[in-house]
Design an enzyme around this catalytic site. Structure first.
Site, short mmCIF file in Angstrom:
data_model
loop_
_atom_site.label_atom_id
_atom_site.label_comp_id
_atom_site.label_asym_id
_atom_site.label_seq_id
_atom_site.Cartn_x
_atom_site.Cartn_y
_atom_site.Cartn_z
N CYS A 81 -66.99 -5.18 -10.92
CA CYS A 81 -66.52 -5.81 -12.16
C CYS A 81 -65.62 -4.88 -12.95
CB CYS A 81 -67.71 -6.13 -13.07
SG CYS A 81 -68.69 -7.53 -12.54
N CYS B 97 -65.94 -9.69 -8.58
CA CYS B 97 -66.69 -10.65 -9.38
C CYS B 97 -65.81 -11.88 -9.63
CB CYS B 97 -67.05 -9.97 -10.70
SG CYS B 97 -67.64 -11.07 -11.98
ZN LIG Z 1 -67.49 -9.37 -13.49
#
Ligand SMILES: [Zn+2]
Length: 199
Positions: A43, A74
């Site tokens: 992320c 992500c």
């Molecule tokens: Zn993320």
């Protein structure tokens, strides 16, 4: 025996990086990426997904490196997205200068705020804008000062301070250099014009 590569030890978050992850601090986006061992996903710092356990987090300098370590991007924060194009980046920089011209704005400070190196900022900004960040900042300051001179009765020293130039004589020199007039001349001319319009 098959040859196995010795694994590279994972890079753990610094306290600063960990704070950024917990606070979803977008100011850190692009400076590092974090992967979570238990989910196999990486992320951006600003990702709003549930905070991971600190001991499961690994830090990567780029999406490519996280992908190379078998982490998947992500779906929520899309960390694999390309870096901002230079034009967009310079636009952010001009907005930052327009908001903060009243403060001292050394190049290092701009660099810290948008997470670039002073050298890169200087070069990219100059290439796209045809002027350096410092010159651009001075232009904005003088523009704002012109406005204050014609729309307020503030003394020159206060006008100077209001646009981030605390040295009034430096302000006057710069004002004259960019407008061809001293601040007082500029103000008087505008008053004369108004008087003419009123007649
Ligand atoms: Zn993320």
């Amino acid at each position: 025996m098959p040859h196995t590569k010795s694994p590279i030890p994972p890079v753990l978050p610094t306290q600063e990086q960990w704070d950024a992850i917990i606070q979803n601090d977008s100011a850190y986006d692009g400076t590092f990426f974090y992967a979570v061992k238990t989910t196999g996903i990486y992320c951006r710092p600003s990702c709003k997904s549930k905070p991971p356990l600190q001991q499961h987090v690994e830090i990567f300098p780029s999406p490519d490196r996280a992908a190379a370590a078998q982490f998947r991007p992500c779906k929520r924060c899309k960390p694999e997205g390309r870096q901002l194009p230079d034009e967009e980046w310079v636009l952010q920089l001009t907005e930052l200068i327009q908001q903060r011209y009243a403060e001292p704005l050394p190049l290092q400070e701009l660099a810290d705020r948008i997470h670039g190196s002073p050298y890169h900022i200087q070069r990219t900004f100059s290439r796209i804008m045809g002027t350096t960040p410092a010159e651009y900042t001075q232009q904005i300051r003088i523009q704002q000062a012109s406005r204050l001179l014609t729309t307020t009765k503030l003394p020159i020293t206060e006008v100077a301070a209001a646009v981030g130039l605390t040295n009034a004589s430096h302000f006057s020199t710069l004002f004259r250099k960019l407008t061809g007039k001293t601040p007082t001349e500029y103000r008087n001319l505008s008053l004369e014009k108004e008087a003419l319009l009123d007649e």
